[in-house]
Design an enzyme around this catalytic site. Structure first.
Site, PDB file in Angstrom:
ATOM      1  N   GLY A 182      -7.894 -17.558  30.687  1.00 45.78           N
ATOM      2  CA  GLY A 182      -8.609 -17.816  29.446  1.00 45.78           C
ATOM      3  C   GLY A 182      -8.117 -17.180  28.170  1.00 45.78           C
ATOM      4  O   GLY A 182      -8.730 -17.400  27.123  1.00 45.78           O
ATOM      5  N   CYS A 187      -6.774 -22.551  25.205  1.00 49.84           N
ATOM      6  CA  CYS A 187      -7.533 -22.569  26.459  1.00 49.84           C
ATOM      7  C   CYS A 187      -9.006 -22.338  26.151  1.00 49.84           C
ATOM      8  O   CYS A 187      -9.358 -21.435  25.393  1.00 49.84           O
ATOM      9  CB  CYS A 187      -7.013 -21.489  27.401  1.00 49.84           C
ATOM     10  SG  CYS A 187      -7.922 -21.404  28.966  1.00 49.84           S
TER      11      CYS A 187
END
Length: 367
Positions: A182, A187
């Site tokens: 992440g 993302c």
């Protein structure tokens, strides 16, 4: 349910403490390092910067520029076997070998068949196994399989964020574990799923665990400026994978587009007519590989059982990538002189960090 309440840090939460140094010039430092691995019998000399295996950065064009500076590239998964083989043949003629390249693979049967075809050519011996969730048992099984089938290969696999899983992957055949869930600029996994971990703390724990069992890590994601690359190397990362920092260049993938803006200035068209001056700027698309855009482009559409975990952005066109790569290497050299590290490998030994509330003065912008 359990809560880990110790403080978790990102790159923006720390700064490196300068130290007395015997280095008189940036030219004295050595930014290349000889890597030896747990399973792969070959050694490798490189600076541990790796272009991410995204469709916009794991391109043939970026790979050529990276190699000129002894930097590495993980080619994206969406090239066909024929495209890869032709490039690897041409690249070996140009650079002598393909030692600074990884061929990327998922864990499906189709991925394995393509990997076998490419590896059978003997043109490349480095594999990057890339899945979003490295905690899946499918990844461990796949690592075991390709370690058995390609015992001479250098295998990098991920992604994970904890030391225990780093150890598992290494003990089952991986040489390098890719860490980070992440932190990437495009993302949205953390936003959508609530899963992830701040990248600086991830690197510290995973590097300690991996080195303890003879493996290495590649810090994947979260670097927004060259200083973040330095912090990652000082935190123990052996390799640092870059996506957003390498996007938007001539050699990057992604569609180019042009936008028009009013500059606020007035220009005379004739003696009686004036108009606002219009300026055109070029942009390149950069997208996460789990985004709906990527699913439509590379996989034939988003499956109903999954959601988009990435976004699409348009980055102002940056021109040739060489300038950016030299800025990153220059930042590493300068960092090494500040902390007294003559060799790349010495950076963690020489590093002391301050925990901070702010690292940049942004009064005149973030540039």
């Amino acid at each position: 349910m359990r809560i880990y309440d110790d403080i978790q840090l990102d790159y923006c939460d720390v700064l490196l403490r300068p130290k007395r140094s015997t280095l008189a010039s940036r030219s004295e430092v050595i930014v290349e390092r000889e890597y030896t691995f747990k399973w792969c019998p070959r050694s490798l000399t490189a600076t541990g910067i790796v272009a991410a295996n995204m469709a916009t950065t794991g391109t043939f064009e970026i790979a050529k520029e990276m190699q000129k500076l002894r930097l590495m590239s993980a080619l994206h998964k969406h090239y066909t076997a024929q495209e890869l083989l032709q490039f690897l043949k041409d690249n070996a003629q140009a650079f002598g070998n393909n030692d600074l390249l990884f061929v990327s693979s998922g864990v499906s049967d189709a991925d394995y068949e393509k990997l076998k075809q490419v590896m059978a050519s003997k043109l490349i011996n480095n594999i990057c196994v890339d899945v979003a969730n490295g905690y899946s048992p499918y990844l461990i099984n796949y690592i075991r399989k390709i370690r058995k089938d390609f015992p001479q290969a250098l295998i990098m696999a991920g992604n994970v964020v904890t030391g225990d899983m780093c150890e598992d992957l290494i003990l089952n055949g991986a040489d390098i574990v890719k860490v980070g869930i992440g932190p990437g600029s495009v993302c949205t996994t953390r936003k959508l799923t609530g899963v992830g971990r701040p990248q600086f703390s991830t690197v510290i724990e995973c590097a300690d665990a991996a080195h303890g069992v003879g493996g290495m890590i590649c810090a994947d994601g979260g670097c927004t400026v060259p200083g973040d690359v330095c912090k990652s190397l000082c935190a123990g990362a052996d390799f640092v994978m870059l996506g957003g920092l390498l996007a938007g260049h001539t050699e990057s993938g992604g569609e180019m587009c042009t936008k028009s803006f009013q500059t606020g200035e007035v220009e005379m068209i004739d003696d009686k007519t004036c108009a606002m001056r219009i300026e055109e700027k070029q942009y390149k698309k950069f997208y996460g590989m789990s985004s709906e855009y990527a699913q439509d482009k590379h996989y034939g559409g988003m499956k109903k059982y999954r959601a988009s975990e990435g976004k699409v952005v348009e980055i102002p066109f940056r021109g040739p990538i060489e300038h950016t790569l030299l800025a990153i290497l220059g930042g590493i050299r300068s960092c090494m002189t500040y902390i007294g590290a003559k060799r790349l490998k010495d950076m963690p030994k020489c590093a002391t960090f301050y925990r901070v509330n702010r690292q940049l003065n942004t009064i005149f912008g973030n540039d």
